[in-house]
Write an enzyme that holds these catalytic residues in place. Structure first.
Site, PDB file in Angstrom:
ATOM      1  N   HIS A   1       0.852  -1.425  -0.054  1.00  0.00           N
ATOM      2  CA  HIS A   1       0.147  -0.004   0.061  1.00  0.00           C
ATOM      3  C   HIS A   1       0.816   1.296   0.049  1.00  0.00           C
ATOM      4  O   HIS A   1       0.526   2.150   0.412  1.00  0.00           O
ATOM      5  CB  HIS A   1      -1.006   0.210   1.260  1.00  0.00           C
ATOM      6  CG  HIS A   1      -1.635  -1.203   1.468  1.00  0.00           C
ATOM      7  ND1 HIS A   1      -2.988  -1.476   1.005  1.00  0.00           N
ATOM      8  CD2 HIS A   1      -1.198  -2.263   2.225  1.00  0.00           C
ATOM      9  CE1 HIS A   1      -3.204  -2.674   1.362  1.00  0.00           C
ATOM     10  NE2 HIS A   1      -2.388  -3.212   2.216  1.00  0.00           N
TER      11      HIS A   1
ATOM     12  N   SER B   1      14.410  22.422 -14.953  1.00  0.00           N
ATOM     13  CA  SER B   1      13.283  23.250 -15.156  1.00  0.00           C
ATOM     14  C   SER B   1      13.507  24.730 -15.696  1.00  0.00           C
ATOM     15  O   SER B   1      14.653  25.038 -15.223  1.00  0.00           O
ATOM     16  CB  SER B   1      12.358  23.454 -13.670  1.00  0.00           C
ATOM     17  OG  SER B   1      11.684  24.858 -13.672  1.00  0.00           O
TER      18      SER B   1
ATOM     19  N   LYS C   1      15.480  22.589  -9.491  1.00  0.00           N
ATOM     20  CA  LYS C   1      15.071  21.372  -9.941  1.00  0.00           C
ATOM     21  C   LYS C   1      15.796  20.361 -10.856  1.00  0.00           C
ATOM     22  O   LYS C   1      16.790  20.819 -11.510  1.00  0.00           O
ATOM     23  CB  LYS C   1      13.678  21.563 -10.801  1.00  0.00           C
ATOM     24  CG  LYS C   1      12.739  22.019 -10.215  1.00  0.00           C
ATOM     25  CD  LYS C   1      12.012  21.136  -9.119  1.00  0.00           C
ATOM     26  CE  LYS C   1      11.213  20.084  -9.430  1.00  0.00           C
ATOM     27  NZ  LYS C   1       9.969  20.536  -9.938  1.00  0.00           N
TER      28      LYS C   1
ATOM     29  N   GLU D   1       9.299   9.294 -16.078  1.00  0.00           N
ATOM     30  CA  GLU D   1       7.974   9.559 -16.508  1.00  0.00           C
ATOM     31  C   GLU D   1       7.423   9.155 -17.921  1.00  0.00           C
ATOM     32  O   GLU D   1       6.317   8.884 -17.881  1.00  0.00           O
ATOM     33  CB  GLU D   1       7.916  11.270 -16.121  1.00  0.00           C
ATOM     34  CG  GLU D   1       8.215  11.489 -14.730  1.00  0.00           C
ATOM     35  CD  GLU D   1       8.163  13.176 -14.588  1.00  0.00           C
ATOM     36  OE1 GLU D   1       9.134  13.651 -14.726  1.00  0.00           O
ATOM     37  OE2 GLU D   1       7.011  13.687 -14.252  1.00  0.00           O
TER      38      GLU D   1
END
Ligand code: ARG
Length: 464
Positions: A162, A283, A289, A296
């Site tokens: 979980h 970024s 970043k 992704e």
């Protein structure tokens, strides 16, 4: 001069008018099926050789056809082949080009075959090549993951259920879970390849042909196991593509799970692993970043790949035998899905080799959130002979106490534990460390470092 050079359709004998532009636009497939050009030439060469061997065409004609096809292949490979919309698809483009190069003899190539068995053969050859490529890329990915497992076999980390900390495991064990998964993906591609490796060529339009052809000869020449036994099935079957797509889709699902873990692990909150500049991006506004874009995008690719499977399933659903033009819609989903999978595999292999684990963070997390509570309960069962359900309950009370005291389990005093279960003694502390917890999981398939090392050895042998 051949018919085609006068701008007539190859199949235009009974037609007096030209198709409308819309008809042309919906019919044309050369824009995408040109990707099967090399396979089409291969199939045609095998077919012409067989026609000559069976004395259906002369050796002289075959020699001219072979030479013309070789020139065409050279044009294809060097990017000089003139793909033309007016010839609809790759099959007619190549035949038209052949007739430009060698004249009327080109017209003998299409004896005893149809575009229906031709396209089925080309597409099988194309898919088969790619399946072989996937097996190799998957092995590369497995090697990269195995390298990580080997280098960091006993780093402790939390195992999750979980996405909540559950029990300590080793990083090596976690990596090997994916090695197993990708091993099954490879096996699926291999199975699909074995099943699809039968040759449709010679089924002709749908019913076979009256010419005395030798289907075993073409089948062997093209590396197939045997000719397909039913001509109707040969021209209408596309389950080989569906099966390849479903294997691809499952594989992409696995890739997306690992990609998701990389996204989570590289976040500042987890900081379990880091990726180098090679597999991250910055970024445009936030200078600090480092984004895991590759992970992704791998996570997202399953959308197209699974989409392709649904798309082709819907095309094939309810199609009567034998060939219908619907089936021209079979190629783009497969091309797109396979391209996406190749790229996703390459990106994941790159990331798998690139990532470096942060031992301190992983090991700290491995002992967080009372991850050894099960070990405590198991100890109560083993040492005190208490039934597991009761042990579970007592452990729950100790966890609640630790939570109130804001302490880790191993920091709860013996006195406090004895208030809950008087028989508890010093020995309990031996099982409360994440390291001992992991080391105790020696059952087959468990996370104990010795087990993990044995599995690493096995996989190294399999993958060498
Ligand atoms: N371009 C067609 C396809 O991809 C080739 C087969 C055409 N056959 C036919 N009977 N019109 O399916």
């Amino acid at each position: 001069m051949t018919d085609t050079s006068k701008g007539q359709k190859m199949w235009g004998g009974r037609f007096s008018d030209k198709p409308s532009d819309i008809m042309q636009a919906i019919n044309v497939s050369i824009g995408f099926d040109k990707r099967m050009a090399a396979q089409d030439v291969r199939g045609s060469k095998a077919h012409a050789d067989m026609l000559a061997a069976c004395a259906i065409i002369t050796d002289t004609d075959n020699a001219a056809i072979q030479e013309g096809l070789d020139d065409i292949l050279a044009e294809i490979e060097s990017g000089r082949f003139p793909y033309r919309d007016e010839f609809e698809d790759i099959h007619l483009n190549i035949e038209a080009r052949l007739s430009e190069l060698i004249g009327e003899t080109a017209g003998r190539l299409h004896t005893a075959r149809s575009r229906n068995d031709q396209v089925a053969t080309d597409f099988r050859l194309w898919v088969r090549d790619r399946l072989d490529g996937f097996s190799e890329s998957l092995a590369e990915l497995q090697r990269a993951l195995l390298g990580q497992a080997d280098a960091h076999a006993d780093i402790l980390m939390p195992g999750f259920t979980h996405l909540q900390v559950a029990q300590p495991v080793t990083f090596g064990h976690h990596m090997l879970a994916y090695v197993e998964m990708f091993g099954r993906d490879r096996a699926r591609f291999k199975d699909a390849r074995t099943r699809m490796n039968e040759c449709p060529l010679g089924a002709a339009a749908l019913a076979g042909t009256p010419y005395p052809i030798d289907r075993d000869m073409t089948s062997t020449a093209l590396g197939f196991r045997a000719p397909m036994a039913n001509s109707l099935d040969a021209v209408s079957a596309r389950d080989f593509a569906l099966e390849a797509l479903s294997a691809a889709s499952i594989c992409a699902t696995h890739l997306s799970r690992l990609a998701e873990e990389i996204v989570i692990w590289t976040s500042a909150q987890f900081a379990f692993v880091s990726l180098s500049d090679k597999f991250t991006t910055g970024s445009s506004i936030m200078p600090q970043k480092r984004n895991p874009d590759a992970a992704e995008l791998v996570r997202a690719k399953v959308g197209r790949i699974s989409g392709a499977l649904i798309s082709l399933t819907m095309v094939m659903k309810g199609l009567p035998l034998a060939y219908s033009k619907d089936m021209q819609e079979d190629k783009e989903p497969v091309f797109e899905a396979f391209d996406a999978l190749s790229l996703a595999l390459a990106a994941m292999t790159g990331m798998a080799a690139d990532l470096s684990p942060n031992k301190a963070n992983m090991e700290a997390a491995a002992g967080s959130a009372f991850s050894t509570a099960t070990d405590l309960a198991d100890w109560l069962v083993r040492e005190l002979g208490i039934p597991f359900r009761q042990a579970h309950h007592a452990t729950g009370e100790i966890v609640a106490l630790a939570e109130r005291q804001n302490k880790a389990l191993h920091a709860v005093s013996l006195k406090d534990m004895q208030n809950i279960k008087p028989q508890i003694h010093e020995g309990i502390y031996g099982v409360l460390s994440p390291k001992n917890s992991a080391a105790s999981r020696t059952s087959f398939g468990g996370t104990a470092p010795d087990n993990v090392r044995a599995q690493i050895k096995l996989w190294q042998k399999r993958l060498s």
